[in-house]
Design a protein around this motif. Structure first.
Motif, PDB file in Angstrom:
ATOM      1  N   LEU C 143       0.825  -1.205   0.000  1.00  0.00           N
ATOM      2  CA  LEU C 143       0.000   0.000   0.000  1.00  0.00           C
ATOM      3  C   LEU C 143       0.863   1.261   0.000  1.00  0.00           C
ATOM      4  N   TYR C 144       2.051   1.153   0.620  1.00  0.00           N
ATOM      5  CA  TYR C 144       2.910   2.323   0.737  1.00  0.00           C
ATOM      6  C   TYR C 144       3.704   2.552  -0.545  1.00  0.00           C
ATOM      7  N   ILE C 145       3.963   1.475  -1.286  1.00  0.00           N
ATOM      8  CA  ILE C 145       4.705   1.637  -2.538  1.00  0.00           C
ATOM      9  C   ILE C 145       3.817   2.295  -3.599  1.00  0.00           C
ATOM     10  N   VAL C 146       2.512   1.945  -3.588  1.00  0.00           N
ATOM     11  CA  VAL C 146       1.616   2.446  -4.645  1.00  0.00           C
ATOM     12  C   VAL C 146       1.664   3.973  -4.788  1.00  0.00           C
ATOM     13  N   PRO C 147       1.515   4.732  -3.689  1.00  0.00           N
ATOM     14  CA  PRO C 147       1.587   6.203  -3.854  1.00  0.00           C
ATOM     15  C   PRO C 147       2.942   6.679  -4.388  1.00  0.00           C
ATOM     16  N   GLN C 148       4.006   5.951  -4.044  1.00  0.00           N
ATOM     17  CA  GLN C 148       5.323   6.338  -4.588  1.00  0.00           C
ATOM     18  C   GLN C 148       5.285   6.259  -6.108  1.00  0.00           C
ATOM     19  N   LEU C 149       4.671   5.165  -6.601  1.00  0.00           N
ATOM     20  CA  LEU C 149       4.621   4.966  -8.047  1.00  0.00           C
ATOM     21  C   LEU C 149       3.699   5.995  -8.702  1.00  0.00           C
ATOM     22  N   HIS C 150       2.618   6.348  -8.002  1.00  0.00           N
ATOM     23  CA  HIS C 150       1.774   7.428  -8.519  1.00  0.00           C
ATOM     24  C   HIS C 150       2.571   8.713  -8.655  1.00  0.00           C
ATOM     25  N   GLY C 151       3.400   8.965  -7.644  1.00  0.00           N
ATOM     26  CA  GLY C 151       4.236  10.167  -7.695  1.00  0.00           C
ATOM     27  C   GLY C 151       5.192  10.116  -8.874  1.00  0.00           C
ATOM     28  N   ALA C 152       5.734   8.931  -9.143  1.00  0.00           N
ATOM     29  CA  ALA C 152       6.652   8.776 -10.275  1.00  0.00           C
ATOM     30  C   ALA C 152       5.918   9.036 -11.579  1.00  0.00           C
ATOM     31  N   ALA C 153       4.678   8.521 -11.660  1.00  0.00           N
ATOM     32  CA  ALA C 153       3.895   8.732 -12.876  1.00  0.00           C
ATOM     33  C   ALA C 153       3.700  10.225 -13.125  1.00  0.00           C
ATOM     34  N   LEU C 154       3.320  10.926 -12.062  1.00  0.00           N
ATOM     35  CA  LEU C 154       3.072  12.363 -12.164  1.00  0.00           C
ATOM     36  C   LEU C 154       4.331  13.102 -12.615  1.00  0.00           C
ATOM     37  N   GLU C 303      -3.883  27.858 -10.017  1.00  0.00           N
ATOM     38  CA  GLU C 303      -4.788  27.110 -10.904  1.00  0.00           C
ATOM     39  C   GLU C 303      -4.606  25.601 -10.769  1.00  0.00           C
ATOM     40  N   LEU C 304      -3.459  25.165 -10.172  1.00  0.00           N
ATOM     41  CA  LEU C 304      -3.238  23.726 -10.012  1.00  0.00           C
ATOM     42  C   LEU C 304      -4.196  23.122  -8.995  1.00  0.00           C
ATOM     43  N   ALA C 305      -4.737  23.965  -8.127  1.00  0.00           N
ATOM     44  CA  ALA C 305      -5.585  23.463  -7.042  1.00  0.00           C
ATOM     45  C   ALA C 305      -6.811  22.749  -7.574  1.00  0.00           C
ATOM     46  N   THR C 306      -7.338  23.218  -8.695  1.00  0.00           N
ATOM     47  CA  THR C 306      -8.590  22.645  -9.166  1.00  0.00           C
ATOM     48  C   THR C 306      -8.392  21.569 -10.227  1.00  0.00           C
ATOM     49  N   GLY C 307      -7.222  21.512 -10.850  1.00  0.00           N
ATOM     50  CA  GLY C 307      -7.038  20.590 -11.968  1.00  0.00           C
ATOM     51  C   GLY C 307      -6.694  19.180 -11.555  1.00  0.00           C
ATOM     52  N   GLY C 308      -6.559  18.918 -10.253  1.00  0.00           N
ATOM     53  CA  GLY C 308      -6.127  17.590  -9.809  1.00  0.00           C
ATOM     54  C   GLY C 308      -4.624  17.441  -9.892  1.00  0.00           C
ATOM     55  N   GLY C 309      -3.930  18.521 -10.230  1.00  0.00           N
ATOM     56  CA  GLY C 309      -2.475  18.418 -10.377  1.00  0.00           C
ATOM     57  C   GLY C 309      -1.742  19.153  -9.290  1.00  0.00           C
ATOM     58  N   ALA C 310      -2.373  19.279  -8.116  1.00  0.00           N
ATOM     59  CA  ALA C 310      -1.768  20.065  -7.049  1.00  0.00           C
ATOM     60  C   ALA C 310      -0.394  19.510  -6.660  1.00  0.00           C
ATOM     61  N   ASP C 311      -0.246  18.180  -6.756  1.00  0.00           N
ATOM     62  CA  ASP C 311       1.019  17.581  -6.347  1.00  0.00           C
ATOM     63  C   ASP C 311       2.187  18.028  -7.212  1.00  0.00           C
ATOM     64  N   SER C 312       1.899  18.659  -8.356  1.00  0.00           N
ATOM     65  CA  SER C 312       3.000  19.079  -9.217  1.00  0.00           C
ATOM     66  C   SER C 312       3.478  20.488  -8.873  1.00  0.00           C
ATOM     67  N   VAL C 314       5.461  21.667  -6.589  1.00  0.00           N
ATOM     68  CA  VAL C 314       6.901  21.767  -6.360  1.00  0.00           C
ATOM     69  C   VAL C 314       7.662  21.721  -7.684  1.00  0.00           C
ATOM     70  N   LEU C 315       7.176  20.867  -8.607  1.00  0.00           N
ATOM     71  CA  LEU C 315       7.889  20.699  -9.875  1.00  0.00           C
ATOM     72  C   LEU C 315       7.767  21.941 -10.756  1.00  0.00           C
ATOM     73  N   LEU C 316       6.614  22.589 -10.693  1.00  0.00           N
ATOM     74  CA  LEU C 316       6.352  23.671 -11.646  1.00  0.00           C
ATOM     75  C   LEU C 316       6.742  25.049 -11.138  1.00  0.00           C
ATOM     76  N   LEU C 317       6.814  25.192  -9.814  1.00  0.00           N
ATOM     77  CA  LEU C 317       7.038  26.517  -9.251  1.00  0.00           C
ATOM     78  C   LEU C 317       8.309  27.202  -9.765  1.00  0.00           C
ATOM     79  N   PRO C 318       9.468  26.519  -9.801  1.00  0.00           N
ATOM     80  CA  PRO C 318      10.690  27.210 -10.272  1.00  0.00           C
ATOM     81  C   PRO C 318      10.519  27.761 -11.677  1.00  0.00           C
ATOM     82  N   GLY C 319       9.844  27.007 -12.555  1.00  0.00           N
ATOM     83  CA  GLY C 319       9.640  27.443 -13.925  1.00  0.00           C
ATOM     84  C   GLY C 319       8.737  28.669 -14.025  1.00  0.00           C
ATOM     85  N   ARG C 320       7.876  28.879 -13.001  1.00  0.00           N
ATOM     86  CA  ARG C 320       6.991  30.032 -13.025  1.00  0.00           C
ATOM     87  C   ARG C 320       7.746  31.310 -12.668  1.00  0.00           C
ATOM     88  N   ILE C 321       8.762  31.179 -11.867  1.00  0.00           N
ATOM     89  CA  ILE C 321       9.468  32.369 -11.393  1.00  0.00           C
ATOM     90  C   ILE C 321      10.622  32.707 -12.332  1.00  0.00           C
TER      91      ILE C 321
END
Lengths: 98, 395, 500
Positions: C143-154, C303-312, C314-321
């Motif tokens: 059960l704990y590995i599954v979210p890790q893999l979801h994170g990798a997918a994202l 805008e990430l809050a509503t798209g289901g992509g909130a977990d991204s 951290v990944l996108l913030l540097p590119g915004r600035i």
């Protein structure tokens, strides 16, 4: 020394005392920490006006939960490590002199 | 469902419960000294501990050197200026800030004669030529109704407490001297045990190591001194009296000393490489299970054609196991011969391997015997697999 | 997996950056795993090589293994979505180690056990308890590995634009290969490296972002708007949910299968305590960073809050600035950190699960361990590919609740109470598993619409943990004649300090 602790009846008594003091210490530290931890949301629920207070534009709940908790955690941990080692030292003294 | 009313009720419940818990814990904590001893208890056993330390030095009976060491501890117990211990003829030792002339024995002789505790005032001390003033209380030490010595304490003012304490101390010293005889027989027993254990180390190794050290004494005294220390540490580990198990780290440290001693003999002919995964260092293994394997590798390595032995020792993670390998590039072993050795049919140079193999099988089951890859002239690779989890064994 | 939620190509992110980061992290992990042994040829080194691991190294390794996708990506994402309530997650993750320190660290190290089932068997001397514990540990691990893999997918989808399945498959392949080939000969240094990589990957971009914002006068908190902005799609958490979540996180940490394995590296109980203290420091420092990302995200990536992509976030913030090369480099660093997070946690879990599985089903042989490793990695992969990406921090929270209701009573009572019996332990674990598992499953079936009314099903720890404890104690008392005879000896070993 562990052999003494495991095999003799007196050793057993010492060990029981050690376990009890360590458990008491752990419970006290955990209890204190949990009271503060759970106290935060309880206070915020009882006095919603706290949420309006800000420090440098940061609301107090954010400050408490995002930053202030961590020094508390480390403080509790350091206190525990010191006291637990002291308990073990006392136990060791008992066994050595025994 | 979780309306404001429920929330408030929950909050109140939590507050009440936590207050109750804190109160209960606080009450119990206030009595926490009970378990590991209050300060008074600690003072008591500090006293007893000091007494135990002093008693070590009285194991020989009432001797000058023993009394000198014991009096240092005992003075702390009486908290007097100076403590003096005598036998039935002369001062054995005194500890404290004043130097005693032999004439003090004139006073003490009265205690030896009367067999009773006596107090000497400053006037009497002056008369006997003892400088420094103050007062002195002296109590006799008896063994089997015989007075064999005294214990005396100097203080500015001798009070009843000090007299009582000196008396008790003299009685305690008596008991210790009586016990001295028992102790000497116990020591003989311990020596016999060590002699039995000593048989486990190869006498050749001891002889050769000492020879190698001897050869350095003139040419390189510093190195010789280092080697002697290593040798002492090595033997201390091998003569260890407790426990059938140790950790990989401890065993490797012992191997390090062993190799250092062997290098003293063989110098550059012995090249050792070590690859250690730090997570296996705490793994528990049978005592002296690696060292015979290394000894074996050294012997083989040095027998190789060019006379230079390369030995590689690795220890690393293999899932729930720790895997230790010892490899040499020496002459190797004939597999058929090895099979006979491991089956226990022949005696000879590889007996160390069999010993380790059978201990491993006995402790961890037949799957965990040594795995030995070898052929004549092709070197030897010995692999040992030990489960990391061994709750039943401790180092 | 739901890739329509976000555009399939990276959002303004250079794919080369993503590839480079992923390859670099995978390569360095494998190389450190193979060559991270202490190698020595001279006498002085020899001493160093055989010296047990310093608490600092060990603590870094524990931190590296523990800080998962949920911490690296999930915390910031959750702060973006639910604001101040999300701060309880990093607090719980950290304070879980405080509980570990107080109740478990030293005794568990002294037990000499390498896995939790080993501990259970040694303590209760019962094969049944061992079996049940193994089963639960395996379930928790998966059960704990599954979210890790979801994170990798994202991460892979966002940074490279590749399809979602590539990320999980890549992580599983790297992990399984390194375990199966026996390549991971020293995992301590790998994990320690991963901690510092993750810390750097968040800290360096954050410093640059703050400098840029400070110098250009762009708002840091938008006069407090960052904190009050109403992006919440989850509604305010009730007091019940908050407390239940905290209980789950605090006591769930105790039973995570990959933690005991790292503690084993400590030479003794006292150093296990020192190590845990340092871990607490390392975690505290780390969690300040995703918190900062989450707060900044509330201004710069709302805008990430509503798209289901909130977990991204951290990944996108540097590119915004930052634009151009600077943005690419900082994004690459963050991506590398994220990938390190999945790799380290997954490999730690797979190794410890493979240990349990091989012992239970393949009699502990070398080949059995390899097979077990493949199984341990493949099954959660299938799960991950079949299920949808949830909010990372939230789904990990359920795993913590499950662990707290099952393995935690066994550990705590096993370490501190002489009265525990095998029947009590099994009864407690099964009760916790049925209640907690049932609650989480029914909450999932009811769906998010019914969220508010069914908080007690979504966050069940507050009642399932006490229930499991209660059943364990009562069943043990009822079967007091089954107390194993060696109990006092085992407890003495767990608590008395080692001979120096």
């Amino acid at each position: 020394m562990r052999e003494v602790a495991e095999e003799s009846e007196v050793g057993q008594l010492f060990v029981t005392s050690l376990i009890r003091s360590q458990l008491r210490l752990a419970l006290v530290v955990a209890g204190g920490f949990l009271i503060i931890l759970i106290g935060i949301p309880v206070l915020l629920t009882l006095f919603p006006s706290i949420s309006g207070v800000t420090v440098f534009t940061v609301p107090v709940p954010w400050l408490l939960l995002g930053f202030c908790i961590y020094p508390l955690v480390i403080g509790c941990a350091a206190l525990y490590v010191r006291s637990a080692s002291r308990n073990e030292k006392r136990f060791q003294d008992l066994i050595d002199e025994f | 469902m979780f309306s404001a009313a429920v929330d408030t009720a929950l909050v109140c419940a939590v507050v009440v419960i936590t207050i109750a818990v804190v109160a209960a814990l606080g009450f119990r904590l206030s009595r926490s000294s009970r378990d590991l001893g209050s300060d008074a208890d600690r003072a008591t056993y500090a006293t007893l501990h000091t007494a135990a330390l002093a008693s070590e030095h009285l194991r020989e009976g009432l001797t000058a050197s023993g009394a000198a060491k014991a009096s240092r501890h005992l003075r702390g117990l009486l908290r007097c200026d100076t403590l003096v211990m005598t036998d039935d003829a002369a001062v054995l030792a005194s500890d404290g800030n004043r130097s005693l002339p032999p004439t003090v024995m004139l006073l003490i002789q009265r205690v030896l004669d009367s067999g009773r505790t006596q107090i000497f005032r400053s006037a009497q001390l002056d008369e006997a030529g003892v400088p420094g003033g103050g007062e002195l209380v002296v109590a006799p030490v008896r063994v089997d109704q015989r007075i064999i010595g005294t214990v005396g304490a100097f203080a500015p003012d001798v009070n009843a407490g000090l007299v009582r304490a000196t008396n008790e101390l003299a009685g305690w010293v008596s008991t210790q001297v009586e016990l001295a005889e028992l102790a000497s027989s116990r020591r003989l027993l311990a020596e016999a045990e060590v002699r039995a254990l000593r048989a486990q180390i190869s006498p050749h190794f001891i002889y050769n190591s000492l020879n190698a050290i001897a050869s350095f004494i003139n040419t390189d005294p510093a190195r010789a001194r280092e080697l002697v220390v290593e040798f002492a540490d090595f033997t201390r580990y091998s003569f260890r009296r407790h426990g059938d198990f140790t950790t990989v780290a401890e065993e490797l440290k012992s191997i390090d000393r062993y190799l250092l001693l062997e290098r003293a003999r063989f110098g550059e002919r012995l090249k050792v490489k070590l690859e250690i995964g730090p997570e296996v260092l705490s793994t528990v293994i049978p005592f002296l299970s690696l060292q015979p394997l290394v000894e074996n590798a050294v012997r083989h390595g040095l027998d190789s054609t060019d006379g230079t032995g390369h030995i590689t020792i690795t220890a690393h993670d293999a899932g729930a196991f720790a895997e230790v390998t010892i490899e040499d590039d020496g002459v190797g072993i004939d597999p058929d011969h090895l099979r006979l050795v491991l089956a226990g049919h022949t005696e000879g140079v590889h007996v160390g391997l069999r010993n380790v193999d059978s201990r491993l099988r006995q402790v961890y089951g037949d799957d965990h015997g040594l795995i030995i890859d070898t052929a004549p002239g092709a070197g030897t690779l010995i692999t040992m697999r030990v489960p990391k989890s061994q709750p039943d064994h401790q180092a | 997996m739901n890739s329509e939620l976000l555009p399939s190509s990276g959002i303004g992110m250079n794919p080369v950056v993503g590839y480079a980061a992923l390859v670099l992290v995978a390569l360095s992990t494998v190389l450190i795993g193979i060559y991270g042994l202490r190698i020595s040829r001279t006498t002085g080194d020899f001493y160093v090589a055989s010296r047990t691991v310093r608490p600092w190294w060990n603590a870094s390794a524990i931190g590296g293994e523990y800080l998962s996708a949920a911490s690296f990506l999930g915390v910031a994402g959750l702060i973006l979505i639910s604001g101040v309530d999300a701060l309880w997650f990093p607090i719980g993750y950290t304070a879980g180690y405080l509980m570990l320190l107080l109740f478990v660290a030293a005794p568990l190290r002294r037990s000499g056990a390498y896995t939790i089932p080993d501990f259970a068997q040694a303590r209760l001397d019962s094969l049944l308890v061992r079996r049940v514990t193994s089963l639960l540990v395996i379930v928790v691990g998966w059960l704990y590995i599954v979210p890790q893999l979801h994170g990798a997918a994202l991460t892979v989808r966002i940074t490279t634009g590749l399809p979602s399945w590539v990320g999980p498959v890549a992580v599983v392949v790297v992990v399984a290969l390194s375990v199966v080939t026996g390549g991971m000969r020293s995992i301590t240094f790998v994990q320690a490296f991963q901690y510092w990589l993750k810390l750097t990957a968040l800290a360096v971009p954050l410093v640059f972002i703050l400098l840029r914002l400070g110098s250009t006068g762009m708002p840091l908190t938008a006069q407090g708007a960052a904190f009050t902005a109403d992006l919440d799609i989850t509604g305010q958490a009730s007091l019940y949910s908050t407390i239940s979540l905290v209980i789950a996180l605090l006591f769930g940490t105790l039973g995570l299968p990959h933690i005991l394995v790292r503690f084993y590296t400590n030479p003794d109980g006292a150093s296990a305590r020192r190590t845990t203290l340092i871990v607490l420091g390392l975690l505290s420092v780390f969690y300040l960073l995703p918190t900062a990302y989450g707060i900044l995200g509330r201004i710069y990536t709302p805008e990430l809050a509503t798209g289901g992509g909130a977990d991204s976030t951290v990944l996108l913030l540097p590119g915004r600035i930052f634009d151009g090369v600077a943005g690419d480099l900082l994004s690459a660093l963050v991506t590398a950190g994220a990938f390190a997070a999945f790799l380290s946690t997954t490999s730690g879990l797979v190794v410890s699960l493979a240990g349990v599985v091989s012992q239970e089903f393949f009699s502990g042989s070398v080949r059995g361990f390899r097979r077990a490793a493949v199984i341990s990695a493949a099954i959660p992969l299938v799960f991950a590919l079949l299920t949808d990406t949830q909010a990372l921090a939230g789904s990990v929270g359920s795993v913590f609740a499950f662990t707290a209701s099952t393995i935690c009573p066994l550990l705590l009572l096993g370490i501190w109470w002489t009265g525990l019996t095998d029947v009590g332990a099994v009864a407690g674990m099964l009760t916790g598993a049925v209640l907690c598992g049932g609650a989480i499953l029914s909450a999932a079936l009811l769906g998010s619409e019914a969220a508010a009314e069914f908080a007690w099903l979504q966050q069940p720890a507050l009642w399932t943990v006490p229930a499991a404890f209660l059943v364990t104690v009562l069943a043990s008392k009822a079967t007091r004649n089954r107390r194993p005879p060696g109990t006092s000896r085992v407890l003495a070993r767990l608590h008395s300090p080692e001979t120096p």
